[in-house]
Design a protein around this motif. Structure first.
Motif, PDB file in Angstrom:
ATOM      1  N   ALA A 232       0.846  -1.184   0.000  1.00  0.00           N
ATOM      2  CA  ALA A 232       0.000   0.000   0.000  1.00  0.00           C
ATOM      3  C   ALA A 232       0.887   1.241   0.000  1.00  0.00           C
ATOM      4  N   PRO A 233       0.498   2.281  -0.722  1.00  0.00           N
ATOM      5  CA  PRO A 233       1.301   3.498  -0.707  1.00  0.00           C
ATOM      6  C   PRO A 233       1.272   4.145   0.668  1.00  0.00           C
ATOM      7  N   LEU A 234       2.347   4.835   0.997  1.00  0.00           N
ATOM      8  CA  LEU A 234       2.397   5.532   2.282  1.00  0.00           C
ATOM      9  C   LEU A 234       1.304   6.592   2.336  1.00  0.00           C
ATOM     10  N   PRO A 235       0.672   6.745   3.480  1.00  0.00           N
ATOM     11  CA  PRO A 235      -0.328   7.804   3.617  1.00  0.00           C
ATOM     12  C   PRO A 235       0.330   9.171   3.477  1.00  0.00           C
TER      13      PRO A 235
ATOM     14  N   CYS B 144      -0.513  14.731  20.601  1.00  0.00           N
ATOM     15  CA  CYS B 144      -0.499  15.197  19.218  1.00  0.00           C
ATOM     16  C   CYS B 144      -1.457  14.372  18.363  1.00  0.00           C
ATOM     17  N   PHE B 145      -2.010  15.042  17.379  1.00  0.00           N
ATOM     18  CA  PHE B 145      -2.872  14.421  16.381  1.00  0.00           C
ATOM     19  C   PHE B 145      -2.300  14.737  15.012  1.00  0.00           C
ATOM     20  N   ALA B 146      -2.527  13.819  14.071  1.00  0.00           N
ATOM     21  CA  ALA B 146      -2.026  14.024  12.716  1.00  0.00           C
ATOM     22  C   ALA B 146      -3.161  13.857  11.720  1.00  0.00           C
ATOM     23  N   MET B 147      -3.101  14.647  10.655  1.00  0.00           N
ATOM     24  CA  MET B 147      -4.051  14.476   9.566  1.00  0.00           C
ATOM     25  C   MET B 147      -3.330  13.724   8.451  1.00  0.00           C
ATOM     26  N   LEU B 148      -3.787  12.489   8.234  1.00  0.00           N
ATOM     27  CA  LEU B 148      -3.230  11.613   7.205  1.00  0.00           C
ATOM     28  C   LEU B 148      -4.362  11.188   6.280  1.00  0.00           C
ATOM     29  N   ASN B 149      -4.168  11.378   4.989  1.00  0.00           N
ATOM     30  CA  ASN B 149      -5.188  11.011   3.994  1.00  0.00           C
ATOM     31  C   ASN B 149      -6.563  11.580   4.359  1.00  0.00           C
ATOM     32  N   ASP B 150      -6.595  12.835   4.750  1.00  0.00           N
ATOM     33  CA  ASP B 150      -7.828  13.556   5.078  1.00  0.00           C
ATOM     34  C   ASP B 150      -8.556  13.013   6.311  1.00  0.00           C
ATOM     35  N   LYS B 151      -7.834  12.330   7.219  1.00  0.00           N
ATOM     36  CA  LYS B 151      -8.423  11.812   8.457  1.00  0.00           C
ATOM     37  C   LYS B 151      -7.582  12.286   9.633  1.00  0.00           C
ATOM     38  N   ILE B 152      -8.238  12.707  10.714  1.00  0.00           N
ATOM     39  CA  ILE B 152      -7.536  13.111  11.924  1.00  0.00           C
ATOM     40  C   ILE B 152      -7.367  11.873  12.795  1.00  0.00           C
ATOM     41  N   LEU B 153      -6.102  11.541  13.110  1.00  0.00           N
ATOM     42  CA  LEU B 153      -5.790  10.298  13.800  1.00  0.00           C
ATOM     43  C   LEU B 153      -4.839  10.539  14.963  1.00  0.00           C
ATOM     44  N   SER B 154      -4.802   9.565  15.901  1.00  0.00           N
ATOM     45  CA  SER B 154      -3.888   9.638  17.044  1.00  0.00           C
ATOM     46  C   SER B 154      -3.092   8.339  17.121  1.00  0.00           C
ATOM     47  N   ASN B 155      -2.245   8.250  18.135  1.00  0.00           N
ATOM     48  CA  ASN B 155      -1.394   7.061  18.312  1.00  0.00           C
ATOM     49  C   ASN B 155      -2.240   5.795  18.388  1.00  0.00           C
ATOM     50  N   GLY B 156      -1.749   4.729  17.771  1.00  0.00           N
ATOM     51  CA  GLY B 156      -2.410   3.433  17.837  1.00  0.00           C
ATOM     52  C   GLY B 156      -3.466   3.199  16.779  1.00  0.00           C
ATOM     53  N   GLN B 157      -3.882   4.234  16.072  1.00  0.00           N
ATOM     54  CA  GLN B 157      -4.894   4.052  15.037  1.00  0.00           C
ATOM     55  C   GLN B 157      -4.245   3.611  13.728  1.00  0.00           C
ATOM     56  N   PHE B 158      -5.071   3.137  12.808  1.00  0.00           N
ATOM     57  CA  PHE B 158      -4.587   2.639  11.523  1.00  0.00           C
ATOM     58  C   PHE B 158      -5.045   3.547  10.390  1.00  0.00           C
ATOM     59  N   VAL B 159      -4.177   3.667   9.386  1.00  0.00           N
ATOM     60  CA  VAL B 159      -4.517   4.400   8.167  1.00  0.00           C
ATOM     61  C   VAL B 159      -3.857   3.676   6.998  1.00  0.00           C
ATOM     62  N   ALA B 160      -4.647   3.290   6.015  1.00  0.00           N
ATOM     63  CA  ALA B 160      -4.182   2.625   4.796  1.00  0.00           C
ATOM     64  C   ALA B 160      -3.309   1.409   5.106  1.00  0.00           C
ATOM     65  N   GLY B 161      -3.634   0.679   6.169  1.00  0.00           N
ATOM     66  CA  GLY B 161      -2.882  -0.509   6.512  1.00  0.00           C
ATOM     67  C   GLY B 161      -1.651  -0.270   7.370  1.00  0.00           C
ATOM     68  N   TYR B 162      -1.357   0.965   7.716  1.00  0.00           N
ATOM     69  CA  TYR B 162      -0.210   1.320   8.549  1.00  0.00           C
ATOM     70  C   TYR B 162      -0.712   1.701   9.945  1.00  0.00           C
ATOM     71  N   LYS B 163       0.015   1.269  10.979  1.00  0.00           N
ATOM     72  CA  LYS B 163      -0.332   1.628  12.348  1.00  0.00           C
ATOM     73  C   LYS B 163       0.498   2.838  12.763  1.00  0.00           C
ATOM     74  N   ILE B 164      -0.158   3.798  13.408  1.00  0.00           N
ATOM     75  CA  ILE B 164       0.545   4.980  13.893  1.00  0.00           C
ATOM     76  C   ILE B 164       1.198   4.611  15.219  1.00  0.00           C
ATOM     77  N   LYS B 165       2.529   4.607  15.223  1.00  0.00           N
ATOM     78  CA  LYS B 165       3.278   4.243  16.421  1.00  0.00           C
ATOM     79  C   LYS B 165       3.489   5.443  17.328  1.00  0.00           C
ATOM     80  N   ALA B 166       3.804   6.596  16.735  1.00  0.00           N
ATOM     81  CA  ALA B 166       4.061   7.795  17.534  1.00  0.00           C
ATOM     82  C   ALA B 166       3.814   9.036  16.693  1.00  0.00           C
ATOM     83  N   ILE B 167       3.369  10.094  17.379  1.00  0.00           N
ATOM     84  CA  ILE B 167       3.194  11.399  16.736  1.00  0.00           C
ATOM     85  C   ILE B 167       3.898  12.422  17.618  1.00  0.00           C
ATOM     86  N   THR B 168       4.838  13.134  17.041  1.00  0.00           N
ATOM     87  CA  THR B 168       5.495  14.244  17.738  1.00  0.00           C
ATOM     88  C   THR B 168       5.183  15.518  16.964  1.00  0.00           C
TER      89      THR B 168
END
Length: 107
Positions: free
Chosen positions: A43-46, A59-83
């Motif tokens: 899968a391409p990187l978000p 911290c929260f991140a916007m990846l592929n038009d979705k607001i996400l936090s640690n531990g959530q998944f986006v496009a098959g990738y797990k968010i390990k950390a957000i700084t």
């Protein structure tokens, strides 16, 4: 008569097989046949669009038009950390660090 037809068919089939080769390829070179093993498509990187941190350093991140936090998944990738500088993604034992801006900014 049957022998003439068989020889004619063999001649026509051999010329078709010969024409299937690349006429510009070096002598003795044959292209590889595609393997029967299915290749895994990754899968391409978000796309990291923004990072927002509150006063409590959460911290929260916007990846592929979705607001996400640690531990959530986006496009098959797990968010390990957000700084405040980067987002760390994990998939299949591999790690990616996404940054908003390229670290090699030149003026």
């Amino acid at each position: 008569m049957v022998r003439v037809i068989a020889i004619t068919l063999l001649f026509l089939l051999s010329s078709v097989a010969h024409a299937a080769q690349d006429p510009t390829a070096p002598l003795g070179w044959y292209s590889k046949k595609s393997s029967s093993v299915a290749k895994r498509k990754t899968a391409p990187l978000p796309k990291l669009q923004s990072i927002v941190c509150d006063d409590g350093s959460q911290c929260f991140a916007m990846l592929n038009d979705k607001i996400l936090s640690n531990g959530q998944f986006v496009a098959g990738y797990k968010i390990k950390a957000i700084t405040f500088e980067q987002v760390t993604l994990v998939r299949a034992g591999k790690t990616w660090n996404l940054e908003i801006f390229n670290s090699d900014i030149r003026q």
